[in-house]
Write a protein that holds these residues in place. Sequence first.
Motif, short mmCIF file in Angstrom:
data_model
loop_
_atom_site.label_atom_id
_atom_site.label_comp_id
_atom_site.label_asym_id
_atom_site.label_seq_id
_atom_site.Cartn_x
_atom_site.Cartn_y
_atom_site.Cartn_z
N THR A 101 -8.53 5.02 10.38
CA THR A 101 -7.65 6.14 10.06
C THR A 101 -7.25 6.17 8.59
O THR A 101 -6.85 7.20 8.08
CB THR A 101 -6.36 6.08 10.90
OG1 THR A 101 -5.78 4.78 10.74
CG2 THR A 101 -6.63 6.32 12.37
N ARG A 102 -7.35 5.03 7.91
CA ARG A 102 -6.92 4.99 6.50
C ARG A 102 -8.05 4.63 5.55
O ARG A 102 -7.85 4.58 4.35
CB ARG A 102 -5.80 3.95 6.33
CG ARG A 102 -4.58 4.22 7.17
CD ARG A 102 -3.60 3.07 7.06
NE ARG A 102 -2.83 3.13 5.82
CZ ARG A 102 -2.13 2.12 5.34
NH1 ARG A 102 -2.10 0.97 6.00
NH2 ARG A 102 -1.45 2.24 4.23
N CYS A 103 -9.22 4.33 6.11
CA CYS A 103 -10.29 3.76 5.29
C CYS A 103 -10.90 4.80 4.37
O CYS A 103 -11.26 5.89 4.79
CB CYS A 103 -11.37 3.19 6.20
SG CYS A 103 -12.68 2.37 5.31
N LEU A 141 -4.44 4.09 -0.51
CA LEU A 141 -4.69 4.37 0.89
C LEU A 141 -3.82 5.53 1.35
O LEU A 141 -2.68 5.66 0.95
CB LEU A 141 -4.33 3.14 1.73
CG LEU A 141 -5.24 1.94 1.63
CD1 LEU A 141 -4.75 0.86 2.57
CD2 LEU A 141 -6.67 2.32 1.98
N LYS A 142 -4.39 6.35 2.20
CA LYS A 142 -3.59 7.42 2.79
C LYS A 142 -2.87 6.90 4.02
O LYS A 142 -3.31 5.95 4.65
CB LYS A 142 -4.52 8.56 3.22
CG LYS A 142 -5.10 9.31 2.03
CD LYS A 142 -5.64 10.63 2.52
CE LYS A 142 -6.50 11.30 1.46
NZ LYS A 142 -7.80 10.64 1.29
N GLY A 143 -1.77 7.54 4.33
CA GLY A 143 -1.09 7.28 5.60
C GLY A 143 -0.52 5.89 5.70
O GLY A 143 -0.41 5.16 4.72
N GLU A 144 -0.16 5.54 6.90
CA GLU A 144 0.52 4.28 7.14
C GLU A 144 -0.13 3.53 8.27
O GLU A 144 -0.98 4.05 8.96
CB GLU A 144 1.99 4.56 7.47
CG GLU A 144 2.65 5.28 6.31
CD GLU A 144 4.03 5.74 6.61
OE1 GLU A 144 4.59 5.28 7.62
OE2 GLU A 144 4.53 6.56 5.85
N TYR A 194 -4.88 -7.12 9.76
CA TYR A 194 -4.50 -5.71 9.87
C TYR A 194 -4.39 -5.36 11.34
O TYR A 194 -5.34 -5.53 12.08
CB TYR A 194 -5.55 -4.82 9.19
CG TYR A 194 -5.16 -3.36 9.14
CD1 TYR A 194 -4.25 -2.90 8.21
CD2 TYR A 194 -5.69 -2.44 10.05
CE1 TYR A 194 -3.88 -1.58 8.17
CE2 TYR A 194 -5.33 -1.12 10.01
CZ TYR A 194 -4.42 -0.68 9.07
OH TYR A 194 -4.04 0.63 9.03
N GLN A 196 1.51 4.27 -2.98
CA GLN A 196 1.62 5.71 -2.74
C GLN A 196 2.86 6.29 -3.43
O GLN A 196 2.79 7.37 -4.03
CB GLN A 196 1.74 5.99 -1.23
CG GLN A 196 0.48 5.69 -0.43
CD GLN A 196 0.72 5.81 1.08
OE1 GLN A 196 1.83 6.06 1.54
NE2 GLN A 196 -0.34 5.63 1.84
N PHE A 230 -9.05 0.19 11.30
CA PHE A 230 -8.68 0.66 9.96
C PHE A 230 -9.24 2.06 9.68
O PHE A 230 -8.97 2.63 8.63
CB PHE A 230 -9.22 -0.35 8.94
CG PHE A 230 -8.75 -0.11 7.53
CD1 PHE A 230 -7.40 0.00 7.23
CD2 PHE A 230 -9.66 0.02 6.49
CE1 PHE A 230 -6.98 0.24 5.95
CE2 PHE A 230 -9.24 0.25 5.19
CZ PHE A 230 -7.89 0.36 4.92
N TYR A 281 -10.03 -2.64 3.31
CA TYR A 281 -8.60 -2.89 3.35
C TYR A 281 -8.21 -3.99 2.37
O TYR A 281 -7.22 -3.87 1.64
CB TYR A 281 -8.16 -3.28 4.76
CG TYR A 281 -6.68 -3.56 4.86
CD1 TYR A 281 -5.75 -2.57 4.57
CD2 TYR A 281 -6.20 -4.82 5.21
CE1 TYR A 281 -4.39 -2.82 4.64
CE2 TYR A 281 -4.85 -5.08 5.28
CZ TYR A 281 -3.95 -4.08 5.00
OH TYR A 281 -2.61 -4.32 5.06
N THR A 296 0.84 -1.21 0.00
CA THR A 296 0.00 0.00 0.00
C THR A 296 0.87 1.26 0.00
O THR A 296 0.51 2.27 -0.59
CB THR A 296 -0.96 0.03 1.21
OG1 THR A 296 -0.20 0.02 2.42
CG2 THR A 296 -1.91 -1.14 1.20
#
Lengths: 327, 340
Positions: free
Chosen positions: B310-312, B292-295, B246, A197, B308, B267, A193
Amino acid sequence: MGFRDLKLLEIKNITVTFETDEGIVKAVDDVSFHVDRNEIVGLVGESGCGKSVTALSILRLIPLPYGRIEAGEILFYGKNLLDLNHKEMRKIRGRAISMIFQEPGAALSPLHTIGRQMVETILLHKDITKKNAWNIAETWLEKVKISDPGERMFAYPYQLSGGMQQRVMIAMALMLEPDLVIADEPTTALDVTIQAQVFELVREMRRFNTSMLLITHDMGVIWEMCDRVLVMYASKIVEEGNRDDIFLKPTHPYTIALLESIPKLSADEGRLKAIPGQVPSALNYPSGCHFFDRCPDAFDRCRNEKPELIDLGNGHRAACFLAKNEL
Amino acid sequence: MDTEQHVFLRKMNYKQPKKSPVLEAYDLQTWFPIKRGILARTVGYVRAVDIASLYINKGETLGLVGESGCGKTTLGRTLLGLEKARRGKILFCGKNLLELDRRELREIRRRMQIIFQDPLTALNPRMNVIDIITEGLVEFRLIEGTREDHAKRLMNEVGLDEEAIYRYPHEFSGGQRQRINIARALSLRPDLIVCDEPVSALDVSVQAQVINLLMDLRDRYNLSYLFISHDLSVVSNIAHRTAVMYLGKIVEYGPTGDIINKPMHPYTKALINAVPGPDFKEIEHKRKRIILKGEIPSSSAPPSGCMFHTRCPEVMDICRERAPREMKSGLHGVWCHLYS
């Protein structure tokens, strides 16, 4: 011939050898290719095929004294990089040609903050004030989508995640607006993922007109990123062509086998088509075609004669006796 | 070996309902303490595995996918008793592993083996191949005839030259070393093998050979695998069922075909979408690019509600507050508020 007509990067018949205890090894054997302006060229191959050595030799970073560029020319805007002295070469590195390494954690200095490392690089190449350099660095952190760039400038590499470190590396590679970026497995150490990015980021970065030579073992990465592909096997380029030609009309038996052996995302379970045997050691390549031992289509001629790259039209070339120009 | 017949048999076997699970795990929790200060006080926990349940049938392969740090390796190790579970129940052929004494555990351990990611570090560089692959047999006094015979048989089984039994690990290539690891795991005739990223360190052309070997052995000996990998394409080729993990939790599981073609959890969708490469025209949700944003957040301070959220890309208000419950239809289960 004007400046615009010159090829950005043209590599002609380069051969790199390494001295080892067991003998002299040809890591790169008579390799030629070019990278045009605003083009992403992929160099794909398995470990030990010589792809990283090819990349390092462009910046003349081959470890001395064991490694040597035996023959060939590396023309950057028509100028042979092999003729430059150390001082001239340092001006090229980082400024005109920059590099992104596989392990961002190992490529960044653990003892200095991100900001300090970036500013140092800028000041080496540009005659500007430290404050301006700091501002350039900060804007580039923002461009590679790092949140709170102002604060991150004071962060040490260990405080950032792998994905963020790679973003910093990309920012450092691009901030001096180089003509060519060499990326050696830039996403191999990252999760899928995060890799997605980074792909997205590199696609966006194309608007800065940067050309790229992308080195990877992953055909999937090639498909996502590259315009043109060079397939390397056992120190030689065995096939080159546009991305679609390589994926849809692969010609060299190695390219065909490589594409078939990759596990595909699919609902059907089943055996994979494996390539028999293993990559030959660089100490004793077969005397003819290097793929001879593993090739399903090998015949007598392949045993002793080395195939040249045969032009198949549209820039598609394959080094195989069975390849024919059908146009 | 007649491959087609085996594929057929495998599918038949798979269609039968949950008849004899080799391994069942319920609500497993493996936490690692974070210690600080000179008194090494525990100031918190890394929740590597936080309530995960699964089962593996005889002859079946369960794929376990997720990104690095999601707890998939810890879950595999917990199942083998290599990490101590804080809570939960592990049944191996009906016996609760967490309640066995040392002697009983020793016997059970023979029947579960592990193959590690890095084939070289998993082999003792000072032992030759015959010592490596017969060590277990000697330990359990299972040698009949000579050690050479056993070693040669095992070498043949994994496709290595039987004359190479006196060589040392450094004399082999990566793919061959992984075959030695497989031979060692196989030597004690286990029921279950945990394969922890067994092909990630190998070149693609060799990767396919090792995956094929694992599938052949599974069919020949009716082995069960827990196949842990970050690579969904590899898992989709070998696993009958797949579980997606996850941040210490399983978020979706089901037959591999359903997971790939009809993923439900956002996810899982993103993971499938992120697999690079062509040939996905038939998979509909590959067409649109999901990024997806972020990690992945820290597992010592997991987000509230759904892990999930925070990134969903499809996050709702309820996701931030309440953890989703399992929604199940047939063999396919998902933890997501979109379906409740």
